[in-house]
Design a protein around this motif. Structure first.
Motif, PDB file in Angstrom:
ATOM      1  N   TRP A  80       0.847  -1.206   0.000  1.00 61.67           N
ATOM      2  CA  TRP A  80       0.000   0.000   0.000  1.00 61.67           C
ATOM      3  C   TRP A  80       0.876   1.248   0.000  1.00 61.67           C
ATOM      4  O   TRP A  80       0.607   2.211  -0.707  1.00 61.67           O
ATOM      5  N   TYR A  81       1.933   1.206   0.773  1.00 58.57           N
ATOM      6  CA  TYR A  81       2.838   2.350   0.879  1.00 58.57           C
ATOM      7  C   TYR A  81       3.773   2.451  -0.326  1.00 58.57           C
ATOM      8  O   TYR A  81       3.991   3.546  -0.859  1.00 58.57           O
ATOM      9  N   THR A  82       4.347   1.316  -0.725  1.00 58.15           N
ATOM     10  CA  THR A  82       5.323   1.368  -1.815  1.00 58.15           C
ATOM     11  C   THR A  82       4.671   1.783  -3.131  1.00 58.15           C
ATOM     12  O   THR A  82       5.283   2.493  -3.928  1.00 58.15           O
ATOM     13  N   LYS A  83       3.432   1.351  -3.361  1.00 58.69           N
ATOM     14  CA  LYS A  83       2.734   1.749  -4.584  1.00 58.69           C
ATOM     15  C   LYS A  83       2.554   3.263  -4.629  1.00 58.69           C
ATOM     16  O   LYS A  83       2.789   3.903  -5.663  1.00 58.69           O
ATOM     17  N   ARG A  84       2.142   3.837  -3.526  1.00 54.10           N
ATOM     18  CA  ARG A  84       1.879   5.277  -3.491  1.00 54.10           C
ATOM     19  C   ARG A  84       3.175   6.078  -3.498  1.00 54.10           C
ATOM     20  O   ARG A  84       3.235   7.151  -4.108  1.00 54.10           O
ATOM     21  N   LEU A  85       4.199   5.541  -2.852  1.00 56.96           N
ATOM     22  CA  LEU A  85       5.486   6.220  -2.866  1.00 56.96           C
ATOM     23  C   LEU A  85       6.071   6.245  -4.276  1.00 56.96           C
ATOM     24  O   LEU A  85       6.551   7.291  -4.745  1.00 56.96           O
ATOM     25  N   THR A  86       6.011   5.117  -4.959  1.00 55.44           N
ATOM     26  CA  THR A  86       6.542   5.047  -6.320  1.00 55.44           C
ATOM     27  C   THR A  86       5.775   5.954  -7.259  1.00 55.44           C
ATOM     28  O   THR A  86       6.367   6.704  -8.045  1.00 55.44           O
ATOM     29  N   LEU A  87       4.454   5.902  -7.178  1.00 55.26           N
ATOM     30  CA  LEU A  87       3.640   6.716  -8.075  1.00 55.26           C
ATOM     31  C   LEU A  87       3.790   8.200  -7.763  1.00 55.26           C
ATOM     32  O   LEU A  87       3.729   9.035  -8.672  1.00 55.26           O
ATOM     33  N   SER A  88       3.998   8.538  -6.506  1.00 55.20           N
ATOM     34  CA  SER A  88       4.243   9.939  -6.143  1.00 55.20           C
ATOM     35  C   SER A  88       5.482  10.462  -6.865  1.00 55.20           C
ATOM     36  O   SER A  88       5.483  11.577  -7.399  1.00 55.20           O
ATOM     37  N   GLY A  89       6.553   9.652  -6.879  1.00 55.19           N
ATOM     38  CA  GLY A  89       7.773  10.057  -7.577  1.00 55.19           C
ATOM     39  C   GLY A  89       7.556  10.187  -9.063  1.00 55.19           C
ATOM     40  O   GLY A  89       8.067  11.124  -9.694  1.00 55.19           O
ATOM     41  N   VAL A  90       6.797   9.257  -9.627  1.00 57.57           N
ATOM     42  CA  VAL A  90       6.512   9.321 -11.064  1.00 57.57           C
ATOM     43  C   VAL A  90       5.719  10.578 -11.394  1.00 57.57           C
ATOM     44  O   VAL A  90       6.076  11.336 -12.308  1.00 57.57           O
ATOM     45  N   TYR A  91       4.650  10.827 -10.644  1.00 56.58           N
ATOM     46  CA  TYR A  91       3.805  11.985 -10.954  1.00 56.58           C
ATOM     47  C   TYR A  91       4.572  13.299 -10.777  1.00 56.58           C
ATOM     48  O   TYR A  91       4.459  14.213 -11.597  1.00 56.58           O
ATOM     49  N   ALA A  92       5.353  13.399  -9.714  1.00 56.50           N
ATOM     50  CA  ALA A  92       6.124  14.628  -9.489  1.00 56.50           C
ATOM     51  C   ALA A  92       7.079  14.892 -10.653  1.00 56.50           C
ATOM     52  O   ALA A  92       7.212  16.035 -11.123  1.00 56.50           O
ATOM     53  N   SER A  93       7.743  13.850 -11.141  1.00 60.27           N
ATOM     54  CA  SER A  93       8.681  14.026 -12.257  1.00 60.27           C
ATOM     55  C   SER A  93       7.939  14.383 -13.541  1.00 60.27           C
ATOM     56  O   SER A  93       8.428  15.179 -14.355  1.00 60.27           O
ATOM     57  N   VAL A  94       6.745  13.820 -13.722  1.00 57.89           N
ATOM     58  CA  VAL A  94       5.948  14.128 -14.912  1.00 57.89           C
ATOM     59  C   VAL A  94       5.550  15.600 -14.918  1.00 57.89           C
ATOM     60  O   VAL A  94       5.633  16.275 -15.949  1.00 57.89           O
TER      61      VAL A  94
END
Length: 232
Positions: free
Chosen positions: A143-157
């Motif tokens: 639950w945490y790793t999915k949101r952490l990873t996607l947070s990094g992706v969205y921020a970079s996008v």
């Protein structure tokens, strides 16, 4: 995550401040101009937005999240691979932005040291809404790793998109695909490490340790963002 309905007056303030943000940023002067244009009692405006323009910057981000969730729920995702669903959700979130300069100014605001926690919370909230809309059922450390990873992706996008002057943001679309591919490759490596028998003496105890991490229980009856109930 349940959020309280947005007061119509706050929505009016948000609409009024946007033209000023392009020139002044999310600044007190922009907030004061919005209050004057909406013709709202300044005391009421401060009740709605105790931090002034900062609260409207947060509201602008959350408005984009809400638009993305609505569009995602209306989209036909049945023929998409899961990685394409995630990429589509990110594209919908970017398309929900109707004022690029407001985001540029917001990025500068939330990059300030004292505002960084607020900015991180907003990005995490976007990732959380995407996973929820896609039907994520994980309740463990994933639950945490999915949101952490996607947070990094969205921020970079978002950072890439702010500098993208290609036709119809085609370069950003390609960048999203590359980032999602990177994440999928990382997940494959994780699976290989987890299944490697030679690494079991290390991965076994670590897996048992991580198995104790549980996703937070949301509190449906409390209509406040970011409120959780301790499962214990």
């Amino acid at each position: 995550m349940m959020t309280a309905p947005v007061d119509p007056a706050k929505d009016q303030l948000l609409d009024a401040i946007l033209p000023h943000v392009a020139f002044e940023g999310w600044a007190p002067s922009a907030f004061n101009a919005a209050v004057a244009e909406v013709d709202i009692d300044p005391a009421h405006a401060r009740t709605l937005c105790p931090r002034g323009a900062i609260d409207l910057a947060v509201a602008y981000h959350e408005r984009g999240d809400a638009a993305m969730v609505t569009a995602l729920k209306q989209a036909d995702l049945s023929e998409m691979r899961f990685r394409d669903k995630v990429a589509h959700a990110i594209r919908l979130r970017v398309r929900a932005i109707d004022d690029k300069e407001a985001v540029r100014r917001g990025t500068a605001l939330f990059a300030l040291p004292h505002m960084a926690p607020e900015g991180s919370k907003l990005i995490w909230g976007t990732a959380d809404k995407i996973w929820d809309a896609l039907g994520d059922t994980s309740r463990d450390v994933n639950w945490y790793t999915k949101r952490l990873t996607l947070s990094g992706v969205y921020a970079s996008v978002v950072l890439y998109w702010l500098g993208d002057d290609s036709l119809d943001a085609q370069a950003t679309d390609a960048f999203i695909d590359r980032r999602i591919d990177d994440v999928m490759q990382f997940e494959q490596v994780k699976a290989q490490v987890r299944n490697n028998q030679l690494l079991k003496p290390v991965t076994g105890p670590l897996s048992r340790l991580l198995s104790g991490i549980k996703a937070p229980n949301r509190v449906p009856e409390v209509d406040l963002p970011g409120v959780w109930r301790d499962p214990n």
